[in-house]
Design a protein around this motif. Structure first.
Motif, mmCIF file in Angstrom:
data_model
loop_
_atom_site.group_PDB
_atom_site.id
_atom_site.type_symbol
_atom_site.label_atom_id
_atom_site.label_comp_id
_atom_site.label_asym_id
_atom_site.label_seq_id
_atom_site.Cartn_x
_atom_site.Cartn_y
_atom_site.Cartn_z
ATOM 1 N N LEU A 89 -8.874 6.312 -0.877
ATOM 2 C CA LEU A 89 -8.104 5.078 -0.661
ATOM 3 C C LEU A 89 -6.608 5.339 -0.513
ATOM 4 C CD1 LEU A 89 -9.803 2.662 -3.234
ATOM 5 C CD2 LEU A 89 -10.181 2.779 -0.767
ATOM 6 N N GLN A 90 -6.114 6.493 -0.931
ATOM 7 C CA GLN A 90 -4.673 6.751 -0.942
ATOM 8 C C GLN A 90 -4.006 6.541 0.416
ATOM 9 O OE1 GLN A 90 -2.962 7.183 -3.707
ATOM 10 N NE2 GLN A 90 -1.055 7.199 -2.529
ATOM 11 N N PRO A 91 -4.585 7.039 1.543
ATOM 12 C CA PRO A 91 -3.928 6.804 2.848
ATOM 13 C C PRO A 91 -3.908 5.333 3.251
ATOM 14 C CG PRO A 91 -5.504 8.625 2.966
ATOM 15 C CD PRO A 91 -5.752 7.928 1.685
ATOM 16 N N ARG A 92 -4.803 4.521 2.669
ATOM 17 C CA ARG A 92 -4.881 3.093 3.034
ATOM 18 C C ARG A 92 -4.570 2.209 1.826
ATOM 19 N NH1 ARG A 92 -8.258 2.463 7.843
ATOM 20 N NH2 ARG A 92 -8.879 4.514 8.579
ATOM 21 N N ILE A 93 -3.637 2.671 0.999
ATOM 22 C CA ILE A 93 -3.354 1.992 -0.260
ATOM 23 C C ILE A 93 -2.831 0.575 -0.055
ATOM 24 C CG2 ILE A 93 -1.005 2.897 -0.419
ATOM 25 C CD1 ILE A 93 -1.460 3.152 -3.448
ATOM 26 N N VAL A 94 -2.152 0.335 1.081
ATOM 27 C CA VAL A 94 -1.621 -1.003 1.343
ATOM 28 C C VAL A 94 -2.754 -2.009 1.513
ATOM 29 C CG1 VAL A 94 -0.248 -2.389 2.944
ATOM 30 C CG2 VAL A 94 0.465 -0.058 2.392
ATOM 31 N N SER A 95 -3.837 -1.591 2.137
ATOM 32 C CA SER A 95 -4.972 -2.493 2.367
ATOM 33 C C SER A 95 -5.832 -2.656 1.126
ATOM 34 C CB SER A 95 -5.826 -1.966 3.522
ATOM 35 O OG SER A 95 -5.063 -1.845 4.695
ATOM 36 N N TYR A 96 -5.827 -1.651 0.230
ATOM 37 C CA TYR A 96 -6.709 -1.684 -0.951
ATOM 38 C C TYR A 96 -5.895 -1.610 -2.248
ATOM 39 C CZ TYR A 96 -10.520 -0.715 2.331
ATOM 40 O OH TYR A 96 -11.438 -0.794 3.362
ATOM 41 N N ASP A 97 -4.711 -2.227 -2.264
ATOM 42 C CA ASP A 97 -3.817 -2.086 -3.419
ATOM 43 C C ASP A 97 -4.437 -2.635 -4.712
ATOM 44 O OD1 ASP A 97 -3.172 -4.644 -1.837
ATOM 45 O OD2 ASP A 97 -2.275 -5.048 -3.798
ATOM 46 N N GLU A 98 -5.150 -3.737 -4.638
ATOM 47 C CA GLU A 98 -5.729 -4.326 -5.854
ATOM 48 C C GLU A 98 -6.820 -3.430 -6.427
ATOM 49 O OE1 GLU A 98 -7.630 -8.595 -7.328
ATOM 50 O OE2 GLU A 98 -6.720 -8.403 -5.339
ATOM 51 N N GLN A 99 -7.645 -2.871 -5.559
ATOM 52 C CA GLN A 99 -8.717 -1.978 -6.018
ATOM 53 C C GLN A 99 -8.128 -0.677 -6.587
ATOM 54 O OE1 GLN A 99 -8.638 -3.475 -3.012
ATOM 55 N NE2 GLN A 99 -10.320 -4.939 -3.200
ATOM 56 N N VAL A 100 -7.088 -0.159 -5.936
ATOM 57 C CA VAL A 100 -6.446 1.061 -6.420
ATOM 58 C C VAL A 100 -5.835 0.835 -7.809
ATOM 59 C CG1 VAL A 100 -4.501 2.630 -6.035
ATOM 60 C CG2 VAL A 100 -6.023 2.051 -4.144
ATOM 61 N N THR A 101 -5.222 -0.324 -8.006
ATOM 62 C CA THR A 101 -4.635 -0.643 -9.312
ATOM 63 C C THR A 101 -5.690 -0.628 -10.402
ATOM 64 O OG1 THR A 101 -2.868 -1.975 -8.337
ATOM 65 C CG2 THR A 101 -3.446 -2.427 -10.644
ATOM 66 N N SER A 102 -6.839 -1.257 -10.135
ATOM 67 C CA SER A 102 -7.917 -1.297 -11.130
ATOM 68 C C SER A 102 -8.442 0.100 -11.424
ATOM 69 C CB SER A 102 -9.050 -2.196 -10.624
ATOM 70 O OG SER A 102 -10.099 -2.247 -11.560
ATOM 71 N N LEU A 103 -8.583 0.930 -10.391
ATOM 72 C CA LEU A 103 -9.079 2.296 -10.587
ATOM 73 C C LEU A 103 -8.071 3.133 -11.378
ATOM 74 C CD1 LEU A 103 -10.608 2.988 -7.046
ATOM 75 C CD2 LEU A 103 -11.872 2.714 -9.186
ATOM 76 N N ARG A 104 -6.773 2.936 -11.122
ATOM 77 C CA ARG A 104 -5.751 3.679 -11.864
ATOM 78 C C ARG A 104 -5.764 3.302 -13.342
ATOM 79 N NH1 ARG A 104 -1.832 6.616 -9.444
ATOM 80 N NH2 ARG A 104 -1.779 6.668 -7.163
ATOM 81 N N LEU A 105 -5.958 2.034 -13.643
ATOM 82 C CA LEU A 105 -6.029 1.609 -15.038
ATOM 83 C C LEU A 105 -7.221 2.253 -15.746
ATOM 84 C CD1 LEU A 105 -5.164 -2.190 -14.605
ATOM 85 C CD2 LEU A 105 -3.734 -0.445 -15.673
ATOM 86 N N GLN A 106 -8.356 2.337 -15.038
ATOM 87 C CA GLN A 106 -9.529 2.986 -15.637
ATOM 88 C C GLN A 106 -9.303 4.480 -15.814
ATOM 89 O OE1 GLN A 106 -13.490 1.767 -14.091
ATOM 90 N NE2 GLN A 106 -12.373 0.302 -12.819
#
Length: 451
Positions: free
Chosen positions: A86-103
């Motif tokens: 998801l890192q290259p497309r973080i703008v499109s998946y920012d909410e999902q990336v945030t949740s994964l980082r918290l986990q």
């Protein structure tokens, strides 16, 4: 798995395609390789579409949050691989990336990888993306990052997030968050060697008995005593020591003995310093860098030979000054204690007491006089330090060791006028004292006294 993904690519109806990907996700929850392939497919393949991609990734994130995949190592590996995809497309998946980082941060915290967990959380940008963060949510995130960085004693980087958190602390009424923020303040002051400020904040925390349990309050009180002992000697520290000494709980602390000696202005011996030193943390034993000018002024010379000290069998020390923060705090305290015992002392005598060279003793006393933390003057011809007691006007406000009360006086440039005013005050005080004694003996009626 590859064949199934190729088959799904032929579906043209978006509703049917979303349902098919959802079913494929549920079937492969027990196979991490297939899950990673599925995520890579829905994120990178253009025919899938952003809407379906977000839906499938969100479902995977929810599955990981609810621990439907029981094995922790498997969950962690899936989170790591998904974040890479998801890192290259973080703008499109920012909410999902945030949740994964918290986990991911939770896994690292469990392994006590404080720096790693902090760096994962630092990748979250609350002000960027589709999700709207409340001020309280931002505050929680920043405090969590600060606490993780402070576990590794990285107070410099923590300071940047502390400044961000300070912008939102007034937006919450949650007592737990407020206490966590105050603890961060105290620890940052402690790690930054601002010991007086740290002592004040730790003591404030120790008084929150309704919000913290007894053990946590006692730990904060002990930290407050330690920081007060390490703080630079002077009126401000005297006030802090007085507050701690008067706290009834202090008597049960392991460092109460040195607190008592500091408060009562007793000279502290090396053996007592050694005992206290064992309770300190590494940053509180940090070495002090000495300037070249101080080293030059502190060197031993032939003029430092004191026949009186030599006859007494006291050798001149070769130490050129305090080596650690604790050394400096104890030496400065002992200089203040000397000022209460002696009218004057030689450089060599003070050096023998502090176990430093006469030049180093002079340098420390000079610096304390310059900073207004010691009343006195230095006679370099006679190699004497003269101590001055507090003036009569300064006695007010000092009861109980509360230290000096700052007073401002008008500089008139007329010394004889000042002397005359001082004599008038002394005369008035003497008359008042005589009248008070006459009243106590019944020789004068109180009603006859006119103010």
């Amino acid at each position: 798995m590859d064949g199934q993904l190729t088959q799904l690519a032929t579906i043209t109806a978006q509703r049917n395609k979303a349902t098919a990907y959802q079913e494929l996700l549920e079937k492969n929850l027990g196979n991490k390789e297939n899950l990673i392939k599925l995520v890579k497919n829905v994120v990178t393949e253009d025919h899938v579409g952003l809407v379906i991609g977000r839906q499938i990734v969100s479902e995977l994130v929810k599955t990981l949050e609810t621990k439907q995949i029981a094995d922790d190592d498997t969950r962690r590996e899936i989170i790591e691989k998904t974040l890479e995809i998801l890192q290259p497309r973080i703008v499109s998946y920012d909410e999902q990336v945030t949740s994964l980082r918290l986990q991911m941060a939770e896994f690292m915290e469990a392994e006590e990888d404080w720096t790693g967990a902090a760096r994962v959380l630092m990748g979250i940008q609350p002000d960027v993306g589709s999700r709207t963060w409340s001020d309280e949510e931002k505050l929680k995130l920043y405090i969590r990052i600060i606490r993780l960085l402070l576990e590794e004693e990285d107070w410099v980087q923590a300071d940047a997030y502390y400044k961000r958190a300070a912008l939102f602390i007034n937006s919450t009424q949650e007592r737990e968050l407020q206490l966590a923020f105050k603890l961060c303040q105290a620890r940052m002051s402690d790690l930054g060697r601002r010991f007086l400020e740290a002592a004040m904040r730790y003591h404030e925390l120790s008084l929150a008995t309704s919000d913290l349990d007894e053990e946590e309050c006692n730990r904060a009180l002990s930290a407050a005593i330690t920081c007060a002992v390490l703080a630079p000697a002077g009126p401000n520290r005297s006030r802090m020591l007085a507050s701690l000494y008067r706290d009834e709980r202090s008597a049960s602390m392991s460092n109460f003995n040195i607190l008592t000696k500091m408060f009562l202005d007793h000279i502290i011996r090396p053996a007592e310093v050694k005992i206290f030193e064992q309770t300190l943390r590494p940053h509180q034993l940090a070495k002090i860098a000495q300037s070249s000018n101080d080293r030059l002024a502190s060197r031993v010379t032939a003029a430092d030979t004191d026949t009186t000290m030599a006859d007494a069998g006291v050798a001149v020390s070769t130490r050129t000054g305090p080596q650690t923060v604790l050394d400096r705090a104890v030496m400065e305290h002992n200089i203040l204690s000397c000022s209460n015992i002696y009218n004057n002392i030689t450089f060599s005598g003070l050096g023998a007491l502090l176990d430093v060279t006469p030049g180093a003793a002079e340098t420390m006393a000079r610096r304390m006089i310059e900073q207004g933390r010691l009343r006195g003057h230095i006679d370099q011809v006679e190699k004497l330090i003269w101590f001055e007691g507090p003036e009569e006007d300064d006695a007010q406000g000092k009861a109980g060791g509360l230290g000096d009360v700052e007073q401002t006086t008008e500089e008139t440039g007329a010394p004889y006028t000042k002397k005359w005013d001082h004599q008038i005050r002394n005369t008035a005080a003497t008359v008042e004292d005589i009248v008070q004694k006459l009243v106590e003996k019944g020789l004068v009626e109180p009603s006859l006294i006119v103010a």
